[in-house]
Design a protein around this motif. Sequence first.
Motif, PDB file in Angstrom:
ATOM      1  N   THR A  59     -24.028  -4.308   5.568  1.00 53.52           N
ATOM      2  CA  THR A  59     -24.740  -2.532   5.041  1.00 53.52           C
ATOM      3  C   THR A  59     -23.857  -1.883   4.457  1.00 53.52           C
ATOM      4  OG1 THR A  59     -22.990  -2.083   7.146  1.00 53.52           O
ATOM      5  CG2 THR A  59     -24.865  -2.501   8.249  1.00 53.52           C
ATOM      6  N   LEU A  60     -24.846  -0.843   3.925  1.00 49.11           N
ATOM      7  CA  LEU A  60     -23.670  -0.813   2.919  1.00 49.11           C
ATOM      8  C   LEU A  60     -23.283   0.961   2.870  1.00 49.11           C
ATOM      9  CD1 LEU A  60     -27.014  -0.828  -0.283  1.00 49.11           C
ATOM     10  CD2 LEU A  60     -24.845  -1.862   0.201  1.00 49.11           C
ATOM     11  N   HIS A  61     -22.300   1.260   2.635  1.00 49.10           N
ATOM     12  CA  HIS A  61     -21.969   2.163   2.720  1.00 49.10           C
ATOM     13  C   HIS A  61     -22.587   3.870   1.875  1.00 49.10           C
ATOM     14  CE1 HIS A  61     -18.201   4.795   3.711  1.00 49.10           C
ATOM     15  NE2 HIS A  61     -18.193   5.020   2.580  1.00 49.10           N
ATOM     16  N   LYS A  62     -22.846   4.781   3.099  1.00 55.28           N
ATOM     17  CA  LYS A  62     -23.531   6.171   2.622  1.00 55.28           C
ATOM     18  C   LYS A  62     -22.385   6.782   2.212  1.00 55.28           C
ATOM     19  CE  LYS A  62     -27.968   4.157   5.189  1.00 55.28           C
ATOM     20  NZ  LYS A  62     -28.579   4.969   5.190  1.00 55.28           N
ATOM     21  N   GLY A  63     -21.446   7.215   2.017  1.00 53.42           N
ATOM     22  CA  GLY A  63     -20.953   8.132   2.141  1.00 53.42           C
ATOM     23  C   GLY A  63     -20.014   7.776   1.286  1.00 53.42           C
TER      24      GLY A  63
END
Length: 74
Positions: A59-63
């Motif tokens: 998953t990609l970090h969104k912050g």
Amino acid sequence: MLDENLARIRAHRNNIHRYRRLTRTKLSDLERQFVDRRLSEEQAALEALTSKTFPVAFTLHKGPLAPASVRAPS
């Protein structure tokens, strides 16, 4: 078990390539419907098998990422 799954993955991929080649040929409406349905079934089977065989998800970090000097020590 892994060898069997890899062989099945290869078989699904080969079938998908075969059906894609067939879609580029002249087919009747009935034949095209059949090939499209089989292509969809093979893609779904391949996706299910690969997610079962390789269950790792990324998953990609969104912050915003904090600089290394601000992060908590490992």
